[in-house]
Motif scaffolding. Sequence first.
Motif, PDB file in Angstrom:
ATOM      1  N   THR A 115     -29.200  53.614  64.916  1.00 29.07           N
ATOM      2  CA  THR A 115     -28.156  54.561  65.303  1.00 29.07           C
ATOM      3  C   THR A 115     -28.538  55.159  66.652  1.00 29.07           C
ATOM      4  O   THR A 115     -29.700  55.446  66.897  1.00 29.07           O
ATOM      5  CB  THR A 115     -28.001  55.664  64.251  1.00 29.07           C
ATOM      6  N   TYR A 116     -27.554  55.362  67.513  1.00 28.41           N
ATOM      7  CA  TYR A 116     -27.815  55.781  68.886  1.00 28.41           C
ATOM      8  C   TYR A 116     -27.404  57.236  69.101  1.00 28.41           C
ATOM      9  O   TYR A 116     -26.216  57.578  69.056  1.00 28.41           O
ATOM     10  CB  TYR A 116     -27.061  54.866  69.859  1.00 28.41           C
ATOM     11  N   ASN A 155     -23.156  50.857  67.406  1.00 35.93           N
ATOM     12  CA  ASN A 155     -24.137  50.440  66.407  1.00 35.93           C
ATOM     13  C   ASN A 155     -23.584  49.300  65.559  1.00 35.93           C
ATOM     14  O   ASN A 155     -22.458  48.836  65.745  1.00 35.93           O
ATOM     15  CB  ASN A 155     -24.579  51.623  65.547  1.00 35.93           C
ATOM     16  N   TRP A 156     -24.356  48.870  64.576  1.00 31.91           N
ATOM     17  CA  TRP A 156     -24.050  47.675  63.805  1.00 31.91           C
ATOM     18  C   TRP A 156     -22.705  47.745  63.089  1.00 31.91           C
ATOM     19  O   TRP A 156     -22.005  46.751  62.964  1.00 31.91           O
ATOM     20  CB  TRP A 156     -25.163  47.434  62.792  1.00 31.91           C
ATOM     21  N   SER A 157     -22.311  48.942  62.639  1.00 37.08           N
ATOM     22  CA  SER A 157     -21.084  49.070  61.846  1.00 37.08           C
ATOM     23  C   SER A 157     -19.874  49.435  62.692  1.00 37.08           C
ATOM     24  O   SER A 157     -18.740  49.327  62.226  1.00 37.08           O
ATOM     25  CB  SER A 157     -21.276  50.139  60.774  1.00 37.08           C
ATOM     26  N   GLY A 158     -20.108  49.909  63.906  1.00 37.05           N
ATOM     27  CA  GLY A 158     -19.018  50.422  64.722  1.00 37.05           C
ATOM     28  C   GLY A 158     -18.781  51.899  64.541  1.00 37.05           C
ATOM     29  O   GLY A 158     -17.966  52.499  65.237  1.00 37.05           O
ATOM     30  N   GLY A 159     -19.516  52.515  63.644  1.00 36.89           N
ATOM     31  CA  GLY A 159     -19.306  53.920  63.342  1.00 36.89           C
ATOM     32  C   GLY A 159     -20.026  54.891  64.241  1.00 36.89           C
ATOM     33  O   GLY A 159     -19.809  56.104  64.174  1.00 36.89           O
ATOM     34  N   ASN A 160     -20.872  54.382  65.085  1.00 30.92           N
ATOM     35  CA  ASN A 160     -21.655  55.222  65.996  1.00 30.92           C
ATOM     36  C   ASN A 160     -21.593  54.632  67.394  1.00 30.92           C
ATOM     37  O   ASN A 160     -21.851  53.433  67.566  1.00 30.92           O
ATOM     38  CB  ASN A 160     -23.090  55.311  65.490  1.00 30.92           C
ATOM     39  N   THR A 161     -21.243  55.457  68.365  1.00 35.85           N
ATOM     40  CA  THR A 161     -21.178  55.010  69.749  1.00 35.85           C
ATOM     41  C   THR A 161     -21.852  56.033  70.658  1.00 35.85           C
ATOM     42  O   THR A 161     -21.989  57.218  70.292  1.00 35.85           O
ATOM     43  CB  THR A 161     -19.733  54.821  70.224  1.00 35.85           C
TER      44      THR A 161
END
Length: 129
Positions: free
Chosen positions: A106-107, A52-58
């Motif tokens: 968010t994915y 996601n945009w922040s790198g906090g969600n994959t």
Amino acid sequence: QVQLVESGGGYVQTGGSLRLSCVASGRFFSSYGVGWFRQAAGKEREFVAVVNWSGGNTYYADSVKGRFTISRDNTKNTVWLQMNSLKPEDTAVYYCAADFFSTARTYYSEPHISDFDFWGQGTQVTVSS
């Protein structure tokens, strides 16, 4: 408008590792998700991983979970795909793509190819047995 350029592909033996890079040009890089897809010869393009945009969600495809890691650095406009324990079935052209119009998404499940608005030209990964 977003331009994406992949690099890092190559030829590796089974069990080896590669790290793919995707560098984005244009504005708003830190506001959209980026995914990796792959297409083997004669097959349809398939999802590999997304951040996601922040790198906090994959989120990962089951076929690569535990072997591949996606990450990003918004100060460098770059997303990476670290690929370990490679298998011959990982052989494909790998593409990165921008989910540009879904700001701050968010994915929680596999995204669809049609969710992605801009694509790179691809980089070849070949894993020998």
